[in-house]
Design an enzyme around this catalytic site. Structure first.
Site, PDB file in Angstrom:
ATOM      1  CB  SER A 124      -0.858  -0.366   0.899  1.00  0.00           C
ATOM      2  OG  SER A 124      -1.356   1.274   1.316  1.00  0.00           O
ATOM      3  CE1 TYR A 149      -4.086  -2.069   5.098  1.00  0.00           C
ATOM      4  CE2 TYR A 149      -3.970   0.202   4.043  1.00  0.00           C
ATOM      5  CZ  TYR A 149      -3.664  -1.528   3.769  1.00  0.00           C
ATOM      6  OH  TYR A 149      -4.145  -2.048   2.382  1.00  0.00           O
ATOM      7  CE  LYS A 153      -1.125  -4.105   3.513  1.00  0.00           C
ATOM      8  NZ  LYS A 153      -1.870  -5.302   2.633  1.00  0.00           N
TER       9      LYS A 153
END
Length: 333
Positions: A124, A149, A153
């Site tokens: 991402s 989040y 990643k």
């Protein structure tokens, strides 16, 4: 090529499955269906003429993964499975670390046990430090993620780099910017159980399921005060995965976007133009974990993979609305 797609029944996974099948590959979808629906395989079949096999399984289940891999014998794995809501990750950080980081560790164990040496990872743009100049290329500063989040990643990318160094797997990391849109057939599209992205909310307002779109913040240092992102059509993104599979060699990292930023209000305007009417919205307080701007430089993917997005923002809006009208008619007020 035989390709296992974890999270393959999801939004990006299903479009990538269509792309791979259309290119003559065989695919296996492995998904726990926590935020997707098994009926997507009917849409894939309608588009491609091939109904893929779907195994309902969790990416944290190593035995289940090993069994699926041993039976299907894939040449490569594309790892989509994981939790992906920026907002939710700030509310449930432990769940995100457990699922996203635990998922990549479990998958890699299963791959090493079964001798699968190629993996494409769904990363991402949130891995980038948003304080740097945009657009950002793959050499940009990674770290200081604005939300858990993004941190998951970053950790997953580090794990993959370590595994590549130790076991010589072929690893390609694809840093997505903001997927949007639906297949031109309107047979598959973004239909989450729990919406996280901008487009599903706009379509729900446009079709009468919601009263208005909540726009989180209008005081960012951007063209109109709303957040700016690099929106890429999901079919272009799916093509990026097919291109990556054809160029597996060592450790590679690519941005997948368009190189053009659009604000929330500009995206909303594209939907309004397609609808030929206004879509109501209200300005809300900033959302925790959001940043002002994230835009990709995709020169590396263009040069090395031949990656060249073909859809524009109007195409994205039109395909979202067409998919919603075809599939949500029974759900609209």
């Amino acid at each position: 090529m035989r390709v296992l797609l974890t999270g393959g029944a999801g939004y990006i996974g299903s479009h990538t499955a269509v792309n791979l099948i259309s290119d003559g590959n065989k695919v296996l979808l492995y998904d726990n269906l926590s935020n997707s629906d098994a009926s997507v395989i009917n849409g894939i079949a309608a588009i491609t003429g091939v109904k893929p096999t779907l195994i309902k399984g969790d990416v944290l289940d190593e035995i289940g993964l090993v069994n699926a891999i041993e039976k299907f014998k894939p040449d490569a794995v594309i790892h989509f499975a994981g939790l992906k809501s920026v907002k939710e990750s700030s509310l449930k950080p432990l769940e995100y670390y457990s699922t996203n980081v635990g998922g990549i560790v479990t998958l890699l164990r299963a791959m090493l046990k079964t001798g699968v040496n190629n993996v494409v990872f769904s990363s991402s743009a949130t891995v980038y430090d948003s304080r740097q100049k945009m657009p950002v290329d793959e050499n940009g500063i990674v770290g200081n993620a604005a939300n858990p989040y993004g941190e998951t990643k970053i950790i997953c990318e580090k794990i993959l780099a370590d595994i590549w160094r130790r076991y010589s797997l072929n690893v390609t990391i694809l840093r997505y910017f903001n997927p949007i849109g639906a297949h031109p057939s309107a047979m598959i599209g973004e239909n989450p159980v729990y919406p996280n992205n901008l487009a599903p909310y706009i379509t729900e307002v446009a079709l009468g399921k919601r009263e208005y779109l909540g726009v989180f913040g209008n005081d960012y240092p951007t063209v109109d005060g709303t957040g700016v992102r690099d929106y890429i059509h999901v079919c272009d993104l799916a093509e990026g995965h097919s291109l990556a599979l054809k160029n597996m060699d060592g450790l590679k990292v690519y941005n997948l976007g368009t190189g053009k930023g659009s604000s929330v209000l500009e995206v909303l305007r594209a939907f309004c133009n397609v609808e030929e009417r206004d879509i109501p919205y209200r300005i809300m307080p900033r959302r925790e974990g959001d940043v002002a701007e994230l835009v990709a430089c995709c020169d590396k993917a263009k040069k090395e993979l031949g990656f060249a997005p073909v859809y524009n923002l109007t195409d994205m809006a039109r395909s979202c609305l067409a998919y919603a009208r075809k599939n949500f008619s029974g759900k609209i007020k």
